[in-house]
Design a protein around this motif. Structure first.
Motif, PDB file in Angstrom:
ATOM      1  N   LEU A 152      56.430  78.949 110.749  1.00 14.63           N
ATOM      2  CA  LEU A 152      57.452  79.582 110.093  1.00 14.63           C
ATOM      3  C   LEU A 152      58.305  80.645 110.582  1.00 14.63           C
ATOM      4  O   LEU A 152      59.478  80.445 110.640  1.00 14.63           O
ATOM      5  N   GLN A 153      57.749  81.328 111.476  1.00 14.05           N
ATOM      6  CA  GLN A 153      58.428  82.385 112.235  1.00 14.05           C
ATOM      7  C   GLN A 153      59.261  81.745 113.413  1.00 14.05           C
ATOM      8  O   GLN A 153      60.377  82.104 113.438  1.00 14.05           O
TER       9      GLN A 153
ATOM     10  N   VAL B 151      50.137  70.063 108.162  1.00 20.38           N
ATOM     11  CA  VAL B 151      49.277  71.285 108.174  1.00 20.38           C
ATOM     12  C   VAL B 151      47.791  70.544 108.686  1.00 20.38           C
ATOM     13  O   VAL B 151      46.870  70.923 107.935  1.00 20.38           O
TER      14      VAL B 151
ATOM     15  N   ARG C 279      50.128  77.240 115.160  1.00 19.70           N
ATOM     16  CA  ARG C 279      49.167  77.851 114.234  1.00 19.70           C
ATOM     17  C   ARG C 279      49.126  79.191 113.984  1.00 19.70           C
ATOM     18  O   ARG C 279      49.527  79.812 115.105  1.00 19.70           O
ATOM     19  N   PRO C 280      48.958  79.814 112.933  1.00 23.30           N
ATOM     20  CA  PRO C 280      48.982  79.324 111.738  1.00 23.30           C
ATOM     21  C   PRO C 280      50.282  78.848 111.200  1.00 23.30           C
ATOM     22  O   PRO C 280      51.346  78.986 111.795  1.00 23.30           O
ATOM     23  N   LEU C 281      50.257  78.399 110.018  1.00 26.83           N
ATOM     24  CA  LEU C 281      51.685  78.351 109.345  1.00 26.83           C
ATOM     25  C   LEU C 281      52.691  79.453 109.471  1.00 26.83           C
ATOM     26  O   LEU C 281      53.842  79.051 109.589  1.00 26.83           O
ATOM     27  N   ASP C 282      51.735  80.635 109.079  1.00 27.05           N
ATOM     28  CA  ASP C 282      53.044  81.551 109.185  1.00 27.05           C
ATOM     29  C   ASP C 282      53.650  81.884 110.616  1.00 27.05           C
ATOM     30  O   ASP C 282      54.659  82.125 110.706  1.00 27.05           O
ATOM     31  N   GLN C 283      52.984  81.471 111.603  1.00 28.99           N
ATOM     32  CA  GLN C 283      53.594  81.437 113.143  1.00 28.99           C
ATOM     33  C   GLN C 283      54.694  80.360 113.170  1.00 28.99           C
ATOM     34  O   GLN C 283      55.817  80.294 113.726  1.00 28.99           O
TER      35      GLN C 283
ATOM     36  N   TYR D  21      50.370  73.372 113.664  1.00 27.24           N
ATOM     37  CA  TYR D  21      51.155  72.992 112.360  1.00 27.24           C
ATOM     38  C   TYR D  21      52.710  73.007 112.483  1.00 27.24           C
ATOM     39  O   TYR D  21      53.135  73.562 113.553  1.00 27.24           O
TER      40      TYR D  21
END
Lengths: 303, 303, 303, 303
Positions: free
Chosen positions: A247-248, A284, A241-245, A289
């Protein structure tokens, strides 16, 4: 290359260094079954405690920390004619003000056809009377024992896999897990007959499955996050979490795949990804996530 | 239903209540052109200041705050034979430690074929010698004047549209914007010949475009975020940071679309979305990220 | 070093390159007034439209893009005997499931004492009968014209300041803003008699203020985000969503302050910050959140 | 009310249902010691594996799932004259572009005075020659066995406590943990001689400690997240990523504390928090970040 038929008698609600239920060799195939997220089996009877009870772990001979375990998902077939979902969006996937206006969630049953493989509400309301979805069964939660002798709830996920709820992990796909414990210790469960992206009502169509899979040990091959290969794509899964991490993590692993396995420079990998990458939001909803970073094989085959 | 041919002479680097360049009627079509993200035109010459210079605004007669402006993207055709991208992943799309290891980004040129519509590096490095991508031209930045008389940089986006960089907004798609100012004031620019999900090197293949679009005013129809309709999907776009919030906006708007436009209850919409929704990460680079919430028309047509 | 008495006659709901209401010189002092967040003035009458109407802008002679504007907040005194707040936590500051259980918010009035400077509910409920808070008046929203000729809603904030709602910006503090437009164009408004961290009910005790401030232009001094100096601390403010990014902006600006203004190396600044930094969550309610990175002057004075 | 002197002989790098090292009664006091984050003891010798090795677990008789364990931190005294830190900001606390410009981190030693309790660099660089910080020793990682028989790495934290790295947990504070396992199973370690907010270089001044604490079992008292009480504040700790979610957990727990323990309505609790809450960023480095929601006792005592 033995084929093992394994009938589970108990289940685990954590993924960790539990006593193996079976030792198998590199290249072996296992035919087994999973109960659903609440522990309901193929007869709809309670066979295990709630919260994604896992079949396994399977000890794969020769797998050592630093290796990679490849699991080819040969088949996942619903073992009963119905599944269930919640019927209201999770409050975290809509705006906070909109969440307050949602009704309380209830459990709803869906029929899952065996011949035509269509999934439909058992008691459709007028607005959804005609809704029929093609079944695409997959395992919501599976993976290997996590690092550092941890035992982690099957509610969540990490670099070891776990509750990723990625609808792309269907039959025919090979999934690669980093090995953190001797024997890898492979677990599986939480079958879904079908699911949208994100698992945004908190479930797919939860169902018990008959599963057939084949393992391979890639000695000395070290990866950071689960990877996968379908007929059409290579992909990497990041769980956080979050989606940003998330995705990273997924993108970093894909960068590693393209540079180490495909021999591209960081800049070449960037150029390719910039114009050809695809992302999927696997879940999500869970504590971690899951985001999937994908590259079409059609693009990779040009290189 | 006039067709206007409009040749821009100046451009805007903010989206706001600027003097209209043309007044058009509900139903009219405009044929015009856009320069690329750095202001380079079809000859590759600098025609405008850097940072997504916009053609427009077009004042649509009859459009009032509270209405919806529908913009059908009839065609977007590259007006020169090359585009450009950066060649390194943006530092925010990989793990912080991995970002430090990336080389500094440079600009790289791509050829854009006019007949075969293939996009390839002008000077391919050995690893990418064979890479040829199909062109799928789209507008990275377009939308209407934002609420409250704001004038907002074309670097970012919001409920009024803006720099969404969504690769799905190709020819044939109709995009719907909430109207916040009299005449709606439609802007467009920042063409891309092709792009992956997320715009993760910070650009698509940036290019000047010839664009043809048709507007319609939906009187009294009020929406919250940009929506769109392709041959295969209905979709809603949420623009915000982080991805989690962009996804919340997009999902909330889709919930509104399904309940108000398709007549479903919140629970019916949830059941449908839970098992059939798709998400796309449009951009994960700009000050506001963009997430798209999609539902297949094939599913909606069953209802 | 003139002292200007300025009585506003109109207000702005965006911060941008609006017509100056007054031109002042470097070193001048302004005595003026602000209405509250809903435009209610010292008599409680509506004097401006809702949404943080601003007094100003004040054009500061000699201020050019790339300079820094220092604003010393000499005094901020409530100009009426009451303020108002909402009475329910914002849904985004509690867990999504807890948000659904909160009652709908209403406006509540507080008395604001002039002699003893205590703030108390006008109609206290039994549980809060004894609650009396010390007044600590500050400006919730103030700053300079943003870059690129933008005009941005006073609901949000950025590198130019804006709706930061930071309770530490009390009388005696000097705030530094990067200058993006000729004359800097300083705006102020949205007074609060008192507020907790985060503005988590969506308001402080909203009130009209009499304000006295003094400006200085720091020629050729370029900063990236608002900075400030109190008797006890140097601090930097980052404005963005999510909190993680606001914190990154604030910390990056503090790293710049310590290396450029105090002459430390990046490693020295890191060592100092690692063991002595303080953070405040200024607001976790507005479209952009605000995080403050602080270093005690007592620590800096050892260097 | 026995006082137990316990000398650890082995340590754990996960928090879970491990074999208790000592059974103690409700009300008992324990005098023991902890090694530092890398397992270095009071002589600076390696006594345990890296990654926050824990002393314990202590089994508290009578503690059952659903109870609360109160741990009063009587004293934490450095047991050697030096500690260590990293010397570069973590890449996730600055802007992604700024992170790339940071030098690679190294370990730096600090002297920790025993009489005057001052912490200073052993080999100060010119810029930090005068830097002396007051020691404020605390435990970075401590807590009870997590729910569902999990065993979780001491790198992270959750509702059971763990690696929260909150500098406010100094001697004199009482910390409350929800009990998830029979006997609660209390662990402690990862001492810091001093630390700024956020643990933004990835460490405090890491040191071995002599610790004295007293436990109490609050039968039938159920809480959701760690809480604490100092001379001046009540506080609640939320552990999650991103900061936004950690803040939501902490605020939700504080709402529960004010309504259930102090008898306020949700609206009264909101009014009080809105104008009097304080937040601290405990850590913004670990896999789960930690945010603390605080209310002054001076405010609560008015109720």
């Amino acid at each position: 290359m033995a084929v093992h038929h394994f009938q589970p008698e108990h289940y685990h609600n954590t993924i960790g260094a539990h006593e193996p239920v079976l030792k198998i060799a590199d290249g072996d195939t296992v035919v087994t079954s999973t109960v659903d997220a609440r522990g309901w089996d193929h007869r709809g009877e309670s066979a295990a405690g709630r919260g994604n009870p896992m079949t396994g772990p399977f000890y794969v001979e020769g797998a050592q920390p630093g290796d990679t375990l490849a699991v080819r998902l040969e088949s996942m077939v619903p073992s009963r004619a119905w599944g269930w979902t919640f019927n209201v969006l999770a409050p975290n996937v809509v705006d906070p003000n909109a969440a307050a206006a949602l009704p309380p969630p209830e459990i709803v049953r869906w029929s899952v056809g065996t011949e035509q493989a269509l999934v439909a509400l058992e008691k459709p309301t007028p607005g959804l009377a005609g809704l029929k979805l093609e079944a695409r069964p997959f395992l919501g939660c599976f993976g290997v024992a996590p690092p550092k002798d941890q035992a982690i709830s099957t509610a969540t996920s990490g670099e070891y896999g776990g509750n990723m709820d990625y609808k792309g992990l269907v039959a025919g796909v090979t999934v690669y897990f980093p090995v953190f414990a001797e024997g890898a210790l492979f677990f599986l469960g939480d079958g879904h007959a079908v699911q949208g992206c994100g698992e945004i009502v908190g479930t797919g169509v939860e169902i018990s499955l008959d599963v057939r899979f084949t393992v391979r040990v890639l000695k000395g091959k070290t990866i950071g996050w689960p990877r996968g290969e379908s007929d059409t794509h290579w992909f990497c899964i990041g769980n956080a979490r979050p989606l940003d991490q998330a995705l990273q993590h997924a993108t970093t692993e894909m960068l590693s795949l393209l540079t180490k396995d495909f021999g591209l420079t960081a800049s070449e990998a960037s150029l390719l990804l910039g114009q050809a990458v695809e992302y999927e939001v696997a879940n999500v909803f869970n504590p971690a996530y899951s985001v999937v970073c994908k590259v079409p094989k059609a693009v990779l085959s040009m290189l």
